[in-house]
Design a protein around this motif. Structure first.
Motif, short mmCIF file in Angstrom:
data_model
loop_
_atom_site.label_atom_id
_atom_site.label_comp_id
_atom_site.label_asym_id
_atom_site.label_seq_id
_atom_site.Cartn_x
_atom_site.Cartn_y
_atom_site.Cartn_z
N PRO A 216 26.28 55.36 38.27
CA PRO A 216 26.36 53.93 38.00
C PRO A 216 25.99 53.10 39.22
N SER A 217 25.44 51.93 38.95
CA SER A 217 25.23 50.94 40.00
C SER A 217 26.60 50.31 40.30
N VAL A 218 26.65 49.38 41.23
CA VAL A 218 27.92 48.72 41.52
C VAL A 218 28.42 48.07 40.22
N MET A 219 29.71 48.30 39.92
CA MET A 219 30.23 47.90 38.61
C MET A 219 31.00 46.57 38.71
N PHE A 220 30.80 45.72 37.69
CA PHE A 220 31.58 44.48 37.62
C PHE A 220 32.43 44.47 36.37
N GLY A 221 33.46 43.63 36.39
CA GLY A 221 34.40 43.53 35.28
C GLY A 221 35.73 43.10 35.86
N GLU A 222 36.62 42.64 35.01
CA GLU A 222 37.94 42.20 35.47
C GLU A 222 38.54 43.31 36.35
N ASP A 223 39.14 42.96 37.45
CA ASP A 223 39.75 43.92 38.39
C ASP A 223 38.74 44.65 39.26
N ASP A 224 37.45 44.25 39.23
CA ASP A 224 36.51 44.98 40.09
C ASP A 224 36.79 44.70 41.55
N ASN A 225 36.20 45.53 42.39
CA ASN A 225 36.40 45.38 43.84
C ASN A 225 35.11 44.84 44.46
N PHE A 226 34.35 44.14 43.66
CA PHE A 226 33.01 43.70 44.06
C PHE A 226 32.94 42.17 43.91
N ILE A 227 32.82 41.68 42.69
CA ILE A 227 32.75 40.23 42.47
C ILE A 227 34.07 39.58 42.92
N ASN A 228 35.19 40.21 42.60
CA ASN A 228 36.50 39.66 43.02
C ASN A 228 36.59 39.54 44.53
N LYS A 229 36.09 40.56 45.21
CA LYS A 229 36.16 40.57 46.68
C LYS A 229 35.31 39.42 47.25
N PHE A 230 34.10 39.28 46.71
CA PHE A 230 33.21 38.21 47.19
C PHE A 230 33.79 36.83 46.87
N ALA A 231 34.36 36.70 45.66
CA ALA A 231 34.92 35.40 45.25
C ALA A 231 36.13 35.05 46.12
N GLU A 232 36.91 36.05 46.43
CA GLU A 232 38.10 35.86 47.28
C GLU A 232 37.65 35.44 48.69
N LEU A 233 36.63 36.12 49.18
CA LEU A 233 36.10 35.80 50.51
C LEU A 233 35.62 34.35 50.56
N ALA A 234 34.95 33.94 49.48
CA ALA A 234 34.40 32.57 49.44
C ALA A 234 35.50 31.51 49.48
N ARG A 235 36.71 31.90 49.13
CA ARG A 235 37.83 30.93 49.18
C ARG A 235 38.23 30.63 50.62
N TYR A 236 38.05 31.63 51.50
CA TYR A 236 38.62 31.52 52.84
C TYR A 236 37.64 31.18 53.95
N VAL A 237 36.37 31.60 53.78
CA VAL A 237 35.46 31.44 54.92
C VAL A 237 34.60 30.17 54.78
N PRO A 238 34.27 29.54 55.90
CA PRO A 238 33.44 28.34 55.82
C PRO A 238 31.98 28.65 55.50
N PHE A 239 31.52 29.85 55.92
CA PHE A 239 30.14 30.27 55.66
C PHE A 239 30.15 31.65 55.01
N ILE A 240 29.22 31.87 54.10
CA ILE A 240 29.10 33.20 53.48
C ILE A 240 28.16 34.04 54.33
N PRO A 241 28.62 35.18 54.83
CA PRO A 241 27.73 36.03 55.64
C PRO A 241 26.74 36.79 54.75
N LEU A 242 25.46 36.64 55.07
CA LEU A 242 24.44 37.42 54.35
C LEU A 242 24.01 38.55 55.27
#
Ligand SMILES: NC(=O)c1ccc[n+]([C@@H]2O[C@H](COP(=O)([O-])OP(=O)(O)OC[C@H]3O[C@@H](n4cnc5c(N)ncnc54)[C@H](OP(=O)(O)O)[C@@H]3O)[C@@H](O)[C@H]2O)c1
Length: 320
Positions: free
Chosen positions: A153-179
């Motif tokens: 499988p490729s990186v998996m998304f869905g409720e409880d994932d450790n991918f989109i949730n992690k990025f969304a959580e990070l976006a709450r706290y940091v002033p800039f998104i690291p690429l």
């Protein structure tokens, strides 16, 4: 619907495992959940009828213990995997190669009809330890159980994932998104429910056509890191500026970031894995051959990204 077949799942307590247990239960299978701590698997029981989902203790370091769990099973699925090494028990070699080979050997000895092993997309191209051990794991499994069906499988998304949730959580706290690396790495995220459906279809298929095959399970669309963040911004309403970070800089920072809590936790191996695109390879078998149409992110993300909206899930509701 009930059938008399037994499926044993290793790693059923994980993200994919939960969807798989639900799918298999709906198809009437009896499911044995091999678990290091069975009480951690009790949450799965309501996904089936009384007695249909059975958590069983398994000592993963002991072939006899694995044998006791597998004995009498018609089908076995190995969903155990780790993203980073933590402590002596969570080493890539131990989990991705040694344990996988041991489960495959027991399945062979026990003449299990089908064994499905979950690997990872791009493991044949990546330079990270994660990718290399996933590839070695595939070989070790096939050496012990040649008819194994391997899913990447490729990186998996869905409720409880450790991918989109992690990025969304990070976006709450940091002033800039690291690429990282300019954010050019390409991904083809796949809905976890589609991967679970693929496994269930292979198990329920009475033919032998999946034996010895490798399927690459990638989603419908290809994104780079920036594209994934744009999707997250769309559904959370939180927009942040991007900042490009070269691989050399983030690799140095990850020496410290590996001691941080989520969502800041990053290892140098995870950084390494970002150097390789994770997309479907032309000519490989995939969802088409399984007659599954992978779901797009826009269909699923709104369901769980609401939580990250400014003001929370109920911010837009009128007060009564
Ligand atoms: N998630 C993804 O985006 C993704 C992408 C590509 C491939 N994969 C692969 O797909 C499979 C399932 O992924 P997932 O996201 O569902 O993984 P997950 O949520 O991290 O679950 C992993 C499972 O492995 C078990 N496990 C973890 N560390 C272990 C250890 N040290 N010893 C024994 N068992 C251990 C966990 O059991 P406990 O509950 O006891 O900890 C859990 O049941 C894995 O092989 C993974 O590498 C995942």
């Amino acid at each position: 619907m009930h059938n008399d077949k037994i499926v044993t799942i290793f790693g059923a307590t994980g993200f994919l495992g939960k969807y798989l247990v639900k799918d298999l239960a709906e198809h009437g299978f009896t499911i044995k959940v091999a678990a290091r701590a069975p009480e951690k698997a009790y949450f799965l029981k309501p996904l089936g009828e009384v007695g249909q989902i059975v958590p069983i203790f398994c000592n993963y370091s002991d072939a006899n213990s694995i044998h006791d769990v597998v004995e009498g099973s018609d089908y076995v699925v190995n969903c155990v995997g780790i993203l980073s090494e933590r402590g002596k028990r969570s080493r890539f070699k131990k989990i991705h190669i040694d344990l996988a080979a041991m489960i495959a050997k027991v399945c062979s000895d026990e003449r299990v009809s089908k064994f499905i092993h979950i690997s990872a997309l791009g493991c044949d191209k990546g330079s990270s330890k994660y990718a290399k051990t996933k590839l070695e794991g595939e070989k070790a499994v096939a050496a012990n159980y040649p008819d194994v069906t391997i899913l990447r499988p490729s990186v998996m998304f869905g409720e409880d994932d450790n991918f989109i949730n992690k990025f969304a959580e990070l976006a709450r706290y940091v002033p800039f998104i690291p690429l990282v690396g300019g954010g050019k790495t390409k991904f083809q995220p796949v809905f976890v429910g589609d991967v679970a459906e693929a496994i269930t279809k292979i198990i329920a298929d009475k033919s032998e056509k999946h034996e010895g095959r490798i399927y690459e399970l990638a989603g419908y669309e290809v994104y780079d890191l920036k594209g994934i963040y744009e999707k997250i911004f769309k559904y959370t309403g939180r927009r942040k500026k991007f900042i490009s970070i070269p691989f050399s800089v983030i690799k140095f920072q990850s020496i410290f970031l590996r001691f941080m809590p989520e969502p800041f936790f990053v290892t140098s191996d995870q950084v390494e894995s970002l150097k390789t695109d994770s997309v479907f390879s032309k000519g490989e078998l995939g969802f088409d051959e399984l007659d599954i149409k992978p779901k797009i992110m826009d269909l699923i993300l709104p369901e769980y990204l609401e939580y990250y909206k400014s003001g929370g899930k109920f911010s837009k509701l009128e007060t009564v």
